[in-house]
Design a protein around this motif. Structure first.
Motif, PDB file in Angstrom:
ATOM      1  N   SER A   1       0.980  -1.346   0.091  1.00  0.00           N
ATOM      2  CA  SER A   1      -0.057   0.095   0.051  1.00  0.00           C
ATOM      3  C   SER A   1       0.818   1.352   0.022  1.00  0.00           C
ATOM      4  CB  SER A   1      -0.941  -0.021   1.256  1.00  0.00           C
ATOM      5  OG  SER A   1      -0.290   0.351   2.295  1.00  0.00           O
ATOM      6  N   THR A   2       0.285   2.183  -0.354  1.00  0.00           N
ATOM      7  CA  THR A   2       0.848   3.565  -0.334  1.00  0.00           C
ATOM      8  C   THR A   2       0.218   4.693   0.940  1.00  0.00           C
ATOM      9  OG1 THR A   2      -0.608   4.728  -1.822  1.00  0.00           O
ATOM     10  CG2 THR A   2       1.479   3.724  -2.775  1.00  0.00           C
ATOM     11  N   PHE A   3      -0.261   3.584   1.797  1.00  0.00           N
ATOM     12  CA  PHE A   3      -0.853   4.110   3.147  1.00  0.00           C
ATOM     13  C   PHE A   3       0.051   5.166   3.708  1.00  0.00           C
ATOM     14  CE2 PHE A   3      -1.766   4.140   7.583  1.00  0.00           C
ATOM     15  CZ  PHE A   3      -3.093   4.655   7.836  1.00  0.00           C
TER      16      PHE A   3
ATOM     17  N   GLU B   1       4.368   6.632  -1.007  1.00  0.00           N
ATOM     18  CA  GLU B   1       4.401   5.915  -2.313  1.00  0.00           C
ATOM     19  C   GLU B   1       5.635   5.463  -2.762  1.00  0.00           C
ATOM     20  OE1 GLU B   1       2.912   8.916  -4.956  1.00  0.00           O
ATOM     21  OE2 GLU B   1       0.808   8.413  -4.431  1.00  0.00           O
TER      22      GLU B   1
ATOM     23  N   LYS C   1       0.690   6.414  -9.987  1.00  0.00           N
ATOM     24  CA  LYS C   1       1.584   6.201  -8.793  1.00  0.00           C
ATOM     25  C   LYS C   1       3.131   5.998  -9.433  1.00  0.00           C
ATOM     26  CE  LYS C   1      -1.709   5.040  -5.300  1.00  0.00           C
ATOM     27  NZ  LYS C   1      -1.847   3.808  -4.175  1.00  0.00           N
TER      28      LYS C   1
ATOM     29  N   ARG D   1      -5.603   0.819   4.813  1.00  0.00           N
ATOM     30  CA  ARG D   1      -4.672   0.453   4.013  1.00  0.00           C
ATOM     31  C   ARG D   1      -5.298  -0.165   2.912  1.00  0.00           C
ATOM     32  NH1 ARG D   1       0.984   0.195   5.875  1.00  0.00           N
ATOM     33  NH2 ARG D   1       0.860   1.102   8.055  1.00  0.00           N
TER      34      ARG D   1
ATOM     35  N   TYR E   1      -5.515   2.003  -0.439  1.00  0.00           N
ATOM     36  CA  TYR E   1      -4.177   2.655  -0.988  1.00  0.00           C
ATOM     37  C   TYR E   1      -3.438   1.567  -1.724  1.00  0.00           C
ATOM     38  CZ  TYR E   1      -5.392   6.675   1.767  1.00  0.00           C
ATOM     39  OH  TYR E   1      -6.310   7.847   2.101  1.00  0.00           O
TER      40      TYR E   1
ATOM     41  N   ASP F   1      -6.515   2.131  -6.875  1.00  0.00           N
ATOM     42  CA  ASP F   1      -6.689   2.539  -5.506  1.00  0.00           C
ATOM     43  C   ASP F   1      -8.510   2.362  -5.368  1.00  0.00           C
ATOM     44  OD1 ASP F   1      -4.254   2.780  -4.253  1.00  0.00           O
ATOM     45  OD2 ASP F   1      -4.747   5.285  -4.094  1.00  0.00           O
TER      46      ASP F   1
ATOM     47  N   ARG G   1      -3.975   6.245  -8.346  1.00  0.00           N
ATOM     48  CA  ARG G   1      -4.840   6.724  -7.295  1.00  0.00           C
ATOM     49  C   ARG G   1      -6.276   6.946  -7.723  1.00  0.00           C
ATOM     50  NH1 ARG G   1      -0.367  10.137  -8.827  1.00  0.00           N
ATOM     51  NH2 ARG G   1       1.616   9.959  -7.367  1.00  0.00           N
TER      52      ARG G   1
END
Length: 305
Positions: free
Chosen positions: A116-118, A121, A184, A170, A173, A149, A178
């Motif tokens: 994830s990009t929580f 990124e 991303k 999470r 993401y 996402d 996105r």
């Protein structure tokens, strides 16, 4: 188009199977056997896959072996998210695969792996690179989760929702793209690893992202795609029209089609994680979907090693 049929999703995860009703997974095993047999009887060319397990647990696989399930499927699958949900290092991927391979002769697919990009990124970018290094050549199928996402207003399909804390958020993401449709940093890196890496993308009922998703998949060079058809959704108005549209849009890919989610009115408890009241009804849904989208065929010899 339909390469494989996966029987359920993460059956050993309490967010996807109610272990309070079925603590030893005996009901799941019985359901999986009749469903896998129904798929095989309908089209023997379709690979049957035991639903991807999460956590990666050799004891669960031994349980399924003891209950006869592995005699009715062609492959098993695992899901791993060591940078988000699992309590092991990303560097342990070869070890985790080996743990499962040690208890079965069946091929082991990685049908969900992601980052994830929580938090950042950049973590996803690094995680994708490292995952590709560790898994390419070690599994017959590797499917990255996911392309998009999850829109914030949709809600993630988990049992306890916001009560899971940051673990729940999470889910929103995990995409390479996105919510606003912009890529991303990891998207370009992912394209370097196709078609060795496929994708797992769940398309929701009447998902407005379907056409955009197909365009991205083709642009990225994806060949192998895992998605799902929901047994619960099959009771919605116009369900077959949506299923037809989804599957027609995906006809250019090798699709692993996951069957899961119990309709509330057909579960022992009114929840999508419940074992069904009548396991044969789930098997009938699987068979009907295979006949509709894969047709019938004569089983041919395969080398799944």
């Amino acid at each position: 188009m339909i390469e494989a049929a996966m029987i359920w999703n993460e059956p050993n995860n309490k967010s996807h199977w109610d272990i309070e009703i079925d603590p030893d997974w005996s009901l799941f095993a019985d359901m999986a056997i009749v469903a896998a047999d129904a798929v095989r009887d309908t089209n023997p060319d379709v690979v049957t896959v035991l639903g991807g397990i999460s956590p990666i647990d050799p004891l669960f696989i031994q349980n399924m072996q003891g209950r006869g399930v592995l005699d009715h499927v062609d492959a098993i699958a695992v899901h791993g998210f060591p940078l988000d949900w699992n309590l092991w290092s990303i560097h342990d991927w070869p070890k985790k695969l080996a743990e499962i391979q040690a208890v079965t002769d069946l091929p082991v697919w990685v049908s969900e792996v992601g980052v994830s990009t929580f938090g950042a990124e950049e973590v996803q970018l690094w995680g994708l690179k490292r995952t590709a290094e560790l898994l390419k050549g070690r599994a017959q199928r590797i499917q990255w989760y996911s392309l998009f996402d999850l829109p914030q207003e949709w809600g993630a399909t988990t049992r306890h929702k916001e009560a899971e804390g940051s673990s729940y958020y999470r889910h929103f993401y995990m995409g390479l793209i996105r919510e606003d449709g912009t890529p991303k940093p990891a998207l370009r890196e992912f394209a370097r690893h196709t078609p060795d890496l496929g994708l797992c993308q769940w398309f929701h009922f009447e998902d407005p992202r379907l056409d955009e998703g197909v365009a991205w998949l083709k642009r990225l060079g994806v060949k192998s795609l895992r998605t799902g058809l929901s047994w619960a959704d099959s009771f919605r108005p116009n369900a077959l029209a949506w299923f037809d549209r989804q599957m027609e849009a995906l006809e250019d890919f090798d699709v692993t089609l996951t069957f899961c989610f119990t309709p509330e009115h057909r579960g022992i408890e009114p929840h999508h994680t419940s074992p069904p009241l009548v396991k044969e009804e789930f098997a009938e849904f699987c068979a009907n979907m295979i006949e509709r989208y894969a047709g019938t065929g004569a089983r041919r010899l395969r080398d799944f090693a």
